[in-house]
Scaffold this motif. Structure first.
Motif, PDB file in Angstrom:
ATOM      1  N   VAL A 173       0.842  -1.202   0.000  1.00  0.00           N
ATOM      2  CA  VAL A 173       0.000   0.000   0.000  1.00  0.00           C
ATOM      3  C   VAL A 173       0.874   1.247   0.000  1.00  0.00           C
ATOM      4  O   VAL A 173       1.846   1.338   0.754  1.00  0.00           O
ATOM      5  CB  VAL A 173      -0.944   0.001   1.224  1.00  0.00           C
ATOM      6  CG1 VAL A 173      -1.697   1.323   1.329  1.00  0.00           C
ATOM      7  CG2 VAL A 173      -1.921  -1.167   1.137  1.00  0.00           C
ATOM      8  N   ILE A 176      -4.204   5.959  -0.175  1.00  0.00           N
ATOM      9  CA  ILE A 176      -5.572   5.639   0.247  1.00  0.00           C
ATOM     10  C   ILE A 176      -6.541   6.411  -0.649  1.00  0.00           C
ATOM     11  O   ILE A 176      -6.278   7.587  -0.941  1.00  0.00           O
ATOM     12  CB  ILE A 176      -5.780   6.010   1.733  1.00  0.00           C
ATOM     13  CG1 ILE A 176      -5.075   4.967   2.640  1.00  0.00           C
ATOM     14  CG2 ILE A 176      -7.243   6.136   2.108  1.00  0.00           C
ATOM     15  CD1 ILE A 176      -5.084   5.307   4.115  1.00  0.00           C
ATOM     16  N   THR A 178      -7.120   2.237  -0.791  1.00  0.00           N
ATOM     17  CA  THR A 178      -6.628   1.012  -1.407  1.00  0.00           C
ATOM     18  C   THR A 178      -7.576  -0.122  -1.024  1.00  0.00           C
ATOM     19  O   THR A 178      -8.007  -0.214   0.131  1.00  0.00           O
ATOM     20  CB  THR A 178      -5.202   0.691  -0.946  1.00  0.00           C
ATOM     21  OG1 THR A 178      -4.325   1.715  -1.418  1.00  0.00           O
ATOM     22  CG2 THR A 178      -4.734  -0.648  -1.493  1.00  0.00           C
ATOM     23  N   PHE A 180      -8.461  -4.414  -1.243  1.00  0.00           N
ATOM     24  CA  PHE A 180      -7.935  -5.767  -1.420  1.00  0.00           C
ATOM     25  C   PHE A 180      -9.086  -6.753  -1.579  1.00  0.00           C
ATOM     26  O   PHE A 180     -10.077  -6.693  -0.844  1.00  0.00           O
ATOM     27  CB  PHE A 180      -7.085  -6.193  -0.216  1.00  0.00           C
ATOM     28  CG  PHE A 180      -5.702  -5.617  -0.197  1.00  0.00           C
ATOM     29  CD1 PHE A 180      -4.668  -6.222  -0.909  1.00  0.00           C
ATOM     30  CD2 PHE A 180      -5.423  -4.467   0.528  1.00  0.00           C
ATOM     31  CE1 PHE A 180      -3.388  -5.686  -0.890  1.00  0.00           C
ATOM     32  CE2 PHE A 180      -4.150  -3.919   0.541  1.00  0.00           C
ATOM     33  CZ  PHE A 180      -3.129  -4.535  -0.172  1.00  0.00           C
ATOM     34  N   MET A 185      -4.572  -6.238  -4.996  1.00  0.00           N
ATOM     35  CA  MET A 185      -4.670  -4.834  -4.605  1.00  0.00           C
ATOM     36  C   MET A 185      -5.193  -3.968  -5.747  1.00  0.00           C
ATOM     37  O   MET A 185      -4.840  -4.153  -6.909  1.00  0.00           O
ATOM     38  CB  MET A 185      -3.286  -4.327  -4.166  1.00  0.00           C
ATOM     39  CG  MET A 185      -3.308  -2.917  -3.586  1.00  0.00           C
ATOM     40  SD  MET A 185      -1.693  -2.417  -2.918  1.00  0.00           S
ATOM     41  CE  MET A 185      -0.929  -1.734  -4.399  1.00  0.00           C
ATOM     42  N   PHE A 187      -5.870   0.327  -6.314  1.00  0.00           N
ATOM     43  CA  PHE A 187      -5.686   1.644  -5.697  1.00  0.00           C
ATOM     44  C   PHE A 187      -6.576   2.695  -6.354  1.00  0.00           C
ATOM     45  O   PHE A 187      -6.620   2.812  -7.582  1.00  0.00           O
ATOM     46  CB  PHE A 187      -4.232   2.117  -5.797  1.00  0.00           C
ATOM     47  CG  PHE A 187      -4.064   3.557  -5.366  1.00  0.00           C
ATOM     48  CD1 PHE A 187      -4.181   3.906  -4.034  1.00  0.00           C
ATOM     49  CD2 PHE A 187      -3.850   4.559  -6.301  1.00  0.00           C
ATOM     50  CE1 PHE A 187      -4.071   5.229  -3.636  1.00  0.00           C
ATOM     51  CE2 PHE A 187      -3.730   5.882  -5.911  1.00  0.00           C
ATOM     52  CZ  PHE A 187      -3.836   6.222  -4.564  1.00  0.00           C
ATOM     53  N   GLY A 188      -7.250   3.460  -5.510  1.00  0.00           N
ATOM     54  CA  GLY A 188      -7.940   4.656  -5.972  1.00  0.00           C
ATOM     55  C   GLY A 188      -9.406   4.450  -6.312  1.00  0.00           C
ATOM     56  O   GLY A 188      -9.842   3.368  -6.676  1.00  0.00           O
ATOM     57  N   ARG A 191     -10.665   2.841  -9.629  1.00  0.00           N
ATOM     58  CA  ARG A 191     -10.542   1.400  -9.876  1.00  0.00           C
ATOM     59  C   ARG A 191     -11.787   0.633  -9.448  1.00  0.00           C
ATOM     60  O   ARG A 191     -11.789  -0.598  -9.432  1.00  0.00           O
ATOM     61  CB  ARG A 191      -9.318   0.832  -9.128  1.00  0.00           C
ATOM     62  CG  ARG A 191      -7.994   1.466  -9.504  1.00  0.00           C
ATOM     63  CD  ARG A 191      -7.596   1.188 -10.951  1.00  0.00           C
ATOM     64  NE  ARG A 191      -6.336   1.842 -11.276  1.00  0.00           N
ATOM     65  CZ  ARG A 191      -6.233   3.065 -11.766  1.00  0.00           C
ATOM     66  NH1 ARG A 191      -7.329   3.789 -11.986  1.00  0.00           N
ATOM     67  NH2 ARG A 191      -5.045   3.589 -12.037  1.00  0.00           N
TER      68      ARG A 191
END
Length: 201
Positions: A173, A176, A178, A180, A185, A187-188, A191
């Motif tokens: 990581v 933030i 993030t 899972f 993973m 991020f953002g 996504r």
């Protein structure tokens, strides 16, 4: 059918974390996934990874910063997040309210706490690094503000937030929000489409 979990690495200091959380209920309804919030300290993540907030990172690239702001506006419009306001005290030191999240988690009401403090930060524009403001707000929103604030000073609470943050960094990581899913993973806030696809598999 096995219910999947969507873990969110979270800190109130990220406006994009607030925006993501406001967009998540419909996604969770469509996928049947459960949300698990892991409180971490964004400043600690930045320090450990060499990352910086966009307003600092792109200070010398105004076109990039302008595009980041454009993407935020598009996200807000798409999800009709009309209550969102940039906090006038931004950036806010979130150490106390993030320790408060650890307390709330320990006491079994983390979801309610996150909903309330998100509102204080990104709708009401309160100065949520002022202990008096924090206590007053929490007491007006179903919590015992002074008691919760007192618990933020417990060594075990401080240690748990630090441990969460270190563990997140160890998992890769760097910022933030993030997410899972089964160790993968994402991020953002941009996504979330990929997040939904992964939950649907």
């Amino acid at each position: 059918m096995v219910t999947k979990s969507l873990e969110l690495i979270f800190d109130f200091g990220s406006p994009n974390a607030y925006l993501s959380m406001k967009a998540l209920p419909e996604l969770l309804d469509r996928t049947g996934a459960d949300l698990v919030i892991t409180p971490c300290l964004l400043g600690g993540i930045f320090k450990a990874t060499g990352n910086k907030a966009p307003m600092i990172q792109y200070a010398d690239a105004p076109a990039k910063l302008a595009y980041e702001n454009l993407e935020m506006r598009r996200f807000i419009e798409r999800h009709r997040l009309t209550k969102f306001r940039i906090n006038p005290h931004f950036p806010v030191n979130t150490l106390t309210i993030m320790r408060g999240a650890i307390v709330a988690d320990d006491e079994g009401n983390l979801d309610d706490y996150v909903d309330a403090v998100n509102r204080a930060m990104w709708e009401d524009g309160l100065k949520m690094d002022d202990p008096e403001v924090i206590a007053t707000f929490l007491s007006a929103n179903g919590f015992d503000g002074p008691a919760l604030l007192a618990r933020t000073q417990e060594p075990a609470i401080k240690a748990k937030l630090a441990q969460n943050t270190e563990a997140a960094v160890a998992r890769g990581v760097f910022g933030i929000p993030t997410f899972f899913i089964d160790g993968d993973m994402f991020f953002g806030k941009d996504r979330l489409v990929q997040v939904e696809e992964a939950l649907g598999r």
